[in-house]
Structure formats: structure tokens, C-alpha cells
Write a protein that holds these residues in place. Structure first.
Motif, PDB file in Angstrom:
ATOM      1  N   UNK A 293      14.041 -13.843  11.543  1.00 51.88           N
ATOM      2  CA  UNK A 293      13.558 -15.031  12.240  1.00 51.88           C
ATOM      3  C   UNK A 293      13.270 -14.677  13.689  1.00 51.88           C
ATOM      4  N   UNK A 294      12.156 -15.157  14.207  1.00 50.99           N
ATOM      5  CA  UNK A 294      11.834 -14.931  15.610  1.00 50.99           C
ATOM      6  C   UNK A 294      12.723 -15.784  16.505  1.00 50.99           C
ATOM      7  N   UNK A 295      12.878 -15.361  17.744  1.00 55.77           N
ATOM      8  CA  UNK A 295      13.639 -16.119  18.732  1.00 55.77           C
ATOM      9  C   UNK A 295      12.749 -17.214  19.308  1.00 55.77           C
ATOM     10  N   UNK A 389      24.994 -22.742  22.657  1.00 50.31           N
ATOM     11  CA  UNK A 389      24.724 -22.293  21.309  1.00 50.31           C
ATOM     12  C   UNK A 389      23.631 -23.060  20.592  1.00 50.31           C
ATOM     13  N   UNK A 390      22.903 -22.322  19.753  1.00 52.08           N
ATOM     14  CA  UNK A 390      21.942 -22.895  18.817  1.00 52.08           C
ATOM     15  C   UNK A 390      22.279 -22.369  17.423  1.00 52.08           C
ATOM     16  N   UNK A 391      22.157 -23.235  16.420  1.00 49.99           N
ATOM     17  CA  UNK A 391      22.526 -22.845  15.065  1.00 49.99           C
ATOM     18  C   UNK A 391      21.704 -21.645  14.596  1.00 49.99           C
ATOM     19  N   UNK A 392      22.408 -20.697  13.938  1.00 50.42           N
ATOM     20  CA  UNK A 392      21.777 -19.428  13.572  1.00 50.42           C
ATOM     21  C   UNK A 392      22.698 -18.729  12.577  1.00 50.42           C
ATOM     22  N   UNK A 393      22.160 -18.230  11.454  1.00 48.82           N
ATOM     23  CA  UNK A 393      23.039 -17.631  10.440  1.00 48.82           C
ATOM     24  C   UNK A 393      22.603 -16.239   9.990  1.00 48.82           C
TER      25      UNK A 393
END
Length: 525
Positions: A293-295, A389-393
Motif C-alpha cells: 500500500x502506498x503512503x 497513528x493511522x490504521x495500518x496492518x
């Protein structure tokens, strides 16, 4: 003018005269009481204070006696009173210690100690890695069927703190053990004895593929073989018939324990992995790599001006991914994080982060320019409350980008960092993956301060860049994440860029400037 002042004085005097006749039903103010500093003899690193959770954690060297800890520093919020003086006597921190701090209301704090003691045990010819279980005081070593269990030779042993642990019977490198039956031993340190048991388990298969974890473009594999033999791994796409030997530089072997990383893989693709040693092969494990996934908004091209003075790093009406401390800075002046056409590519925009004194008539605070993944929640007096924070898995390996920094000598400090005054300021860019269940609340108010802690248990992976000089132009950077857990998917991503490393403590150099541009994530090694 004089008559107005006189009128005010008379009114105030009248109020004091009436105060004896008025019943005070006003509630006491609610002021959270915190531990502001804590330290102890034998610490391995600085203590962590969780002001919101009312917890403090002490980190101890492995040779420190955890049952007799002496505190060297203990302070609480101004006006608060603790129900015990931790600077007197010693304390057993094998279990939590509870301290009450009172000012109008009482707040109960929990103090814990973390002590990591490195323990290991191995014997010649064993298969795979030994299980060392401190909670159950047991050691399990795996041995091949053809080994003589009456004469098992120790390769290495350490079941207690370095340099202060003794064993009964005496155990050492080269000593032989009879492991036909479980062997009970005494492990002695700090004058106390633990009773451990060493077990031998015989295994038929001497090569095993134990764990395989697939990231987006990298696979991590863990396996076992006999300790006195060389092992390795092979892999292939599941749709292929041809096995590929891993490059030896990707492999680590410690005794009979094997591990490796396999890079340069395709996302969302099925792979087979197996361990091998000589002409023996382990079981095949099949895994599928994750996506990439891109930032979002890594180019820092999207900005809009709110209320004529607050620059926001997203399109008006768009969904924010990054935020700044501009809302706080604008209460006393103007934004100190702004868009700039000084970019790497010569097109678009970048983020310009300025550290500067924010205020009027000499009244105010130093504001360190910062941009981060998250959101600014609200102003707390002259302090800020943020959500990090931003959701990211997913599990990237690196953060790439460009930066340019101009330092200056630190001229503003708080009472904790006065020794930094006059030194060159330092910019700070860090990248973390965490297992937060919600955005992490940051508070800069010293009375209930809560900041990001790179050593906290919630950090799965971390990397950072620090620089204290002045640069003529942009330079590329690459921050590689150091993973502490290869198997847990993160829940949040945190990237923070600051023109002053200690800006959270209102310490830095008026005039320090950091430019950042073109951030991206890498998923390969």
C-alpha cells in the motif's frame, strides 16, 4: 480611571464581606495527580510514565535484585501528596507497588518493574532450539534417537543473572549430564534458590520447518536441524516445480536453530518453504504474501488555509492523514508548519517545519514545527492534546524520502533540559508500527504528560533519523524498520517529523527549519 479602580476595589471588598454568609457548595477542582519523575538504582534505561493509565514502569538490569529495589528519584505533581516516601527503604517489585497521590481527590498509581534476564542452555548434537521456560523453571532439549543420553555434553548454560549465578550440582560448558531421566538442579542468585528441571525429548525427524511468516515482499522462516550440522532453506512459488536455494547471507544458524529472510518476492503470491540439512528435508509450509500500500499524501502537496491562519496538510473538504501543531501555535501567533514550493522535484509543494517562539510581548512558548500521522485534538492551555497513528496492518521494511535541515543553537529550554542550552538543535524523523487498539493520545502538559515511547511494549517495529547540522539542499534518506516481532500484524502506523527533537518539552532553537518531501514505503530488503 481612578474612580473605576476605586469602584472595583469596593466591589471586591464587599464580596469578601459577604463570603462569611455564603455557604460554599462549589465542588473541589478535579486535578489529576501524576508521578512526574521516578528512577531507581540498577536501571537499564529511563522509566516510562503513563499519565493516562496511572502507571509507571521501571526497567532493571538483570543483576539488580528485583526484591530489594531502592528508588533514587520520585516526584509528583505540584501540590500532590504521596502516601509513602519511596526514597526511604527498599521495595519488592516482583509484584506491582501501589502509591496513592492526593490533591482534592486521590489517584492510585501502579508501579511495575520489568527485568529481562537472558537465559540459555544447549548441548552438543541437539536438534533445534532449546525451550527455556522461566515461569515453570524448566529446560527442554531435543535430541536425536541415536544419541547416548547418559553422557550429554553442555555447550552453554546461563539460567540466571550474569556473573552472580551458581548451580548445584556444578554445571558449566563441557560438563556431561545423564538425561535418561529429568535432572533437577538448583539455580542460586541474590541468596535465593530456584529449583529447575532439565528434560530431554528424543525426536525422530532431525530437520524441521517450524514457522514461516509472509509479509508483502519478504518471507521469514524458522527451522531446526542437528546442532553439529549445517542447515538451510529452499523456497519456490507454489505453482512452480523448481526449488530455489536461499542466499547464504540471508541465513542465520545458532546451534540447531535456523532462521532466514527471503526477499524480492511478489505480493499476493503463494510460496512453499522448507528447511534442509545435508540430504534431509523438513516439512513443506505454504504461505501467501500480503499486499502493498502506498503512503497517503506522502508528497505533501495538499494544503488549505483554515480561518486565515491555520495551515492544514490536506485538501479542504478532504480526509486528513497528516496533521500538525498549527492549531496550538495559532492561538499565540501564526502557523509554524507551512507549505513551500522549495521541493525536490521543482514542482508541487513540500512541508516546511519551523521552530520559533510563539507569543506576544515576550509571553508565550517555543513552538517546534512538526508534522505527523494523526490529528490535533484540542488545546490544553498553552499545551496540546493529539491523537497519534493511522490504521495500518501491513509490514513495510523502510520509509524513504527527502529532507533538508538548518540547525541553530538551542536558546529555549524547560527545567528538564537546561544542559542543552547553546548546543545545536537536532531534527527528528521516526517511523513506528504499533499494536494500539485506538489512536494514542499525546499530551504535552507537564502535569499529565504522555508522549510516544519507542521502547514501549506497544511498538512492533521502529526506526529513526537524527541530524544536527545545516544542509545546502535536499538529501535522500532511508529509515529501515527494526522489527521486534515478526509474527504480529500491526494495527497502526506512526510517522513523526520534528524540527526540534525535544520540542515536546518546549526545548529547541528559535530559527531551526526542517523541510520534508516525497515520503514512500518500501516492502523489500
Amino acid at each position: 480611571m481612578k474612580s473605576n479602580i476605586l469602584y472595583i476595589l469596593v466591589a471586591i471588598t464587599g464580596l469578601f464581606g459577604l463570603s462569611g454568609c455564603i455557604h460554599n457548595d462549589l465542588p473541589y477542582p478535579k486535578i489529576t495527580q501524576t508521578i512526574t519523575s521516578i528512577a531507581a538504582d540498577g536501571e537499564s534505561r529511563e522509566a516510562y510514565i503513563d499519565s493516562l493509565g496511572l502507571k509507571a514502569t521501571i526497567y532493571l538490569e538483570e543483576t539488580t535484585d528485583i526484591q530489594n529495589v531502592r528508588f533514587t528519584k520520585f516526584t509528583v505533581s505540584t501540590g500532590g501528596e504521596a502516601d509513602m516516601n519511596l526514597l526511604e527503604g527498599s521495595y519488592d517489585l516482583e509484584k506491582p507497588l501501589y502509591v496513592s497521590i492526593t490533591r482534592y481527590q486521590t489517584y492510585i498509581w501502579e508501579i511495575n518493574a520489568v527485568q529481562n534476564i537472558e537465559r540459555y542452555f544447549s548441548v552438543e548434537g541437539q536438534v533445534g532450539e532449546t525451550v527455556v521456560d522461566p515461569a515453570a523453571c524448566r529446560v527442554i532439549v531435543y535430541l536425536p534417537e541415536n544419541m547416548d543420553l547418559t553422557s550429554v555434553k553442555i555447550s552453554e548454560i546461563k539460567l540466571g543473572p550474569e556473573g552472580i549465578t551458581t548451580y548445584v550440582p556444578a554445571l558449566y560448558q563441557g560438563a556431561t549430564l545423564d538425561l535418561t531421566h529429568p535432572l533437577r538442579i538448583e539455580v542460586i542468585s541474590h541468596g535465593r534458590t530456584e529449583y529447575w528441571t532439565i528434560y530431554a525429548e528424543v525426536v525422530e525427524q532431525t530437520v524441521g520447518t517450524d514457522n514461516v511468516e509472509a509479509w508483502s515482499q519478504v518471507i521469514w522462516a524458522f527451522g531446526s536441524c542437528e546442532a553439529d550440522k549445517s542447515g538451510s532453506f529452499q523456497y519456490k512459488e507454489s505453482s512452480s516445480e523448481d526449488w530455489i536455494d536461499i542466499d547464504s547471507k540471508w541465513l542465520t544458524q545458532t546451534g540447531g536453530a535456523l532462521s532466514c529472510y527471503i526477499p524480492h518476492l511478489k505480493p499476493l503470491t503463494s510460496y512453499d518453504v522448507r528447511a534442509l540439512s545435508g540430504d534431509e528435508y523438513g516439512n513443506i509450509v505454504t504461505v501467501t504474501t500480503e499486499e502493498t500500500m502506498d503512503l497517503p499524501d506522502g508528497s505533501f502537496d495538499q494544503w488549505w488555509l483554515k480561518d486565515g491562519k491555520i495551515w492544514c496538510p490536506w485538501d479542504e473538504g478532504g480526509t486528513p492523514y497528516w496533521d500538525t501543531g498549527n492549531t496550538g501555535a495559532a492561538t499565540l501567533g501564526q502557523s509554524n508548519v507551512v507549505p513551500t514550493d522549495h521541493t525536490v522535484t521543482g514542482t508541487g509543494q513540500a512541508a516546511e517545519l519551523n521552530t520559533k517562539f510563539v507569543g506576544i510581548f515576550g509571553l508565550g512558548k517555543l513552538g517546534a514545527g512538526s508534522i505527523y500521522t494523526g490529528s490535533f485534538k484540542k488545546v490544553d492551555g498553552t499545551n496540546g492534546i493529539l491523537d497519534f497513528g493511522r490504521q495500518f496492518n501491513l509490514r513495510p521494511t523502510k520509509l524513504r524520502g527527502y529532507y533538508q535541515y538548518k540547525t541553530a543553537d538551542i536558546d529555549y529550554t524547560n527545567s528538564e533540559w537546561t544542559d542543552l542550552k547553546g548546543r545545536p538543535d537536532t531534527c527528528h524523523i521516526y517511523f513506528a508500527l504499533t499494536d494500539w487498539t485506538a489512536p494514542y493520545e499525546i499530551r504535552t502538559n507537564p502535569n499529565n504528560r504522555q508522549l510516544f515511547n519507542k521502547d514501549a511494549d506497544y511498538v512492533i517495529a521502529y526506526g529513526e533519523l537524527l541530524y544536527s547540522g545545516t544542509m545546502d539542499d535536499y538529501a535522500p534518506f532511508e529509515i529501515e524498520l527494526e522489527y521486534r516481532d515478526y509474527f504480529t500484524n500491526p494495527t497502526y502506523l506512526q510517522i513523526t517529523c520534528a524540527a526540534s527533537k525535544y520540542g515536546d518539552y518546549f526545548t529547541g532553537a528559535n530559527g531551526a527549519v526542517l523541510y520534508v518531501d516525497e515520503f514512500s514505503l518500501d516492502y523489500d530488503y
